[in-house]
Design an enzyme around this catalytic site. Structure first.
Site, PDB file in Angstrom:
ATOM      1  N   SER A 105      47.934  38.849  37.991  1.00 35.25           N
ATOM      2  CA  SER A 105      46.852  39.714  37.510  1.00 35.25           C
ATOM      3  C   SER A 105      46.490  39.361  36.060  1.00 35.25           C
ATOM      4  O   SER A 105      46.080  38.239  35.781  1.00 35.25           O
ATOM      5  CB  SER A 105      47.269  41.176  37.660  1.00 35.25           C
ATOM      6  N   ASP A 125      43.342  42.595  48.750  1.00 36.28           N
ATOM      7  CA  ASP A 125      43.496  42.969  47.332  1.00 36.28           C
ATOM      8  C   ASP A 125      42.371  43.923  46.941  1.00 36.28           C
ATOM      9  O   ASP A 125      41.196  43.568  46.993  1.00 36.28           O
ATOM     10  CB  ASP A 125      43.471  41.716  46.457  1.00 36.28           C
ATOM     11  N   HIS A 140      47.307  44.480  45.870  1.00 35.34           N
ATOM     12  CA  HIS A 140      47.335  43.663  44.647  1.00 35.34           C
ATOM     13  C   HIS A 140      48.761  43.297  44.211  1.00 35.34           C
ATOM     14  O   HIS A 140      48.956  42.287  43.542  1.00 35.34           O
ATOM     15  CB  HIS A 140      46.633  44.422  43.520  1.00 35.34           C
TER      16      HIS A 140
END
Length: 354
Positions: free
Chosen positions: A210, A297, A334
């Site tokens: 991320s 995601d 995610h």
């Protein structure tokens, strides 16, 4: 006499009715008046006060991007990684620059579990030169290195026989300072150089998740300027600030909905210099790259990863850049890729290709 009295009574009755009607109408108007005032106040807050506040206090933007003050999980002693079943892990603090102390966990390969019991910091540092690949895990925003999915990645890598160093950037967890893009990049570069000095000829691989993917590619480009190339880079759940907002900013929508607002209230996060130009960085990188992304995601759509893969593959070639996607029906979203039973084989294959 009776007629006059009756007439007066009629008049009084009419007056009373008029008064009653006026009171009812007044009561009916009062709620609508209150709602009107509330509506005007809400418009003032949304369109004037909030943007003005964000412009005056850039640290609010800083928090929106990094959410570093939300230190989840709660009530975790970061100096005791064994509390999270990381019994072959030591906690240490490194100084990335003056006034900045970084909390870092070093987890040795699972095969060294017994030997690691009771060992001091010097033993852990010396173990980095044992020839096993070393991973530096750069986490995303919010929380600390103790987050469940971050601990999960460390366990997967350790089980494969790799060292894992997991820092909390400045301002996160028990690290001092305040996060900035330049600061996070400096922290990553410092840790990489610290590891290289101690790891001899061992592979050193960067795993960014991320927000950490932006930090990883920034660091890679900085090293290329010094003719240094990461041995390998894994980008999990990577975002692209050039095509996707770095955060779902609560007030960003008015910039394009209402013409002219952008003139009076320029995007405040732009002034805070939050860039993370991952797409541009990939055009300069020379490391082997593995993209990992869940098709479901919910924060970064899969097409973002596909776009970035195409950029990187066109810069290098399809042999040096890989994209592995995970079926949306698995529900990884995610943060959940560490749960996939095929992940160890995917990582092992990537390391063997380096």
């Amino acid at each position: 006499m009776r007629k006059r009295t009756d007439k007066q009574d009629d008049t009084s009755s009419v007056a009373s009715d008029v008064h009653r009607t006026a009171r009812v109408q007044s009561r009916e108007r009062e709620p609508s008046g209150r709602w009107l005032k509330r509506g005007i106040f809400a418009i003032f807050v949304i369109f004037i006060l909030a943007p003005f506040t964000l412009r005056i206090f850039p640290e609010l933007i800083q928090h929106l991007v990094y959410t570093h003050r939300i230190r989840v999980p709660f009530f975790i002693d970061l100096s005791q990684p064994a509390d999270l079943s990381l019994n072959h892990t030591t906690n240490m603090f490194l100084t990335s620059e003056e006034g900045i102390s970084l909390g870092v966990w070093h987890t040795v390969p699972e095969s060294q579990w017994n030997e690691a019991q009771g060992k001091d910091l010097a033993w852990y540092q010396n173990s980095l030169s044992d020839g096993s690949p070393v991973f530096i895990y750069l986490h995303g925003n919010t929380g600390t290195r103790a987050a469940t999915h971050r601990v999960g990645v460390a366990k997967v890598l350790s089980a494969l026989g790799y060292h894992v160093l997991a820092p909390d950037y400045r301002g996160f967890g028990d690290s001092t300072g305040e996060p900035t893009e330049a600061g996070l990049t400096t922290d990553a570069l410092y840790l990489y150089n610290w590891v290289k000095v101690r790891s001899g000829s061992s592979l050193v691989i960067i795993w960014g998740h991320s927000l950490g993917t932006g930090v990883a590619t920034n660091a890679a480009v900085k090293l290329i300027e010094q003719d240094v190339v990461f041995d390998g880079v894994i980008l999990e759940g990577t975002f692209n600030s050039a095509r996707q907002p770095i955060t779902a900013h609560p007030f960003s929508w008015y910039y394009w909905r209402f013409p002219g607002f952008g003139h009076f209230f320029p995007e405040p996060w732009a002034e805070n210099k939050v860039v993370f130009p991952t797409e541009e960085n990939l055009k300069k990188m020379k490391s082997l790259i593995l993209f990992l992304h869940a098709e479901d995601d919910h924060l970064v759509p899969i097409h973002i990863a596909q776009q970035l893969y195409e950029v990187a593959a066109s810069t290098q070639n399809a042999e040096r850049v890989k994209l592995v996607s995970f079926d949306g029906s698995l529900g990884y979203l995610h943060n959940g890729l560490y749960k996939d039973p095929h992940l160890p084989d995917i990582i092992k294959k990537f390391v063997l290709s380096l």
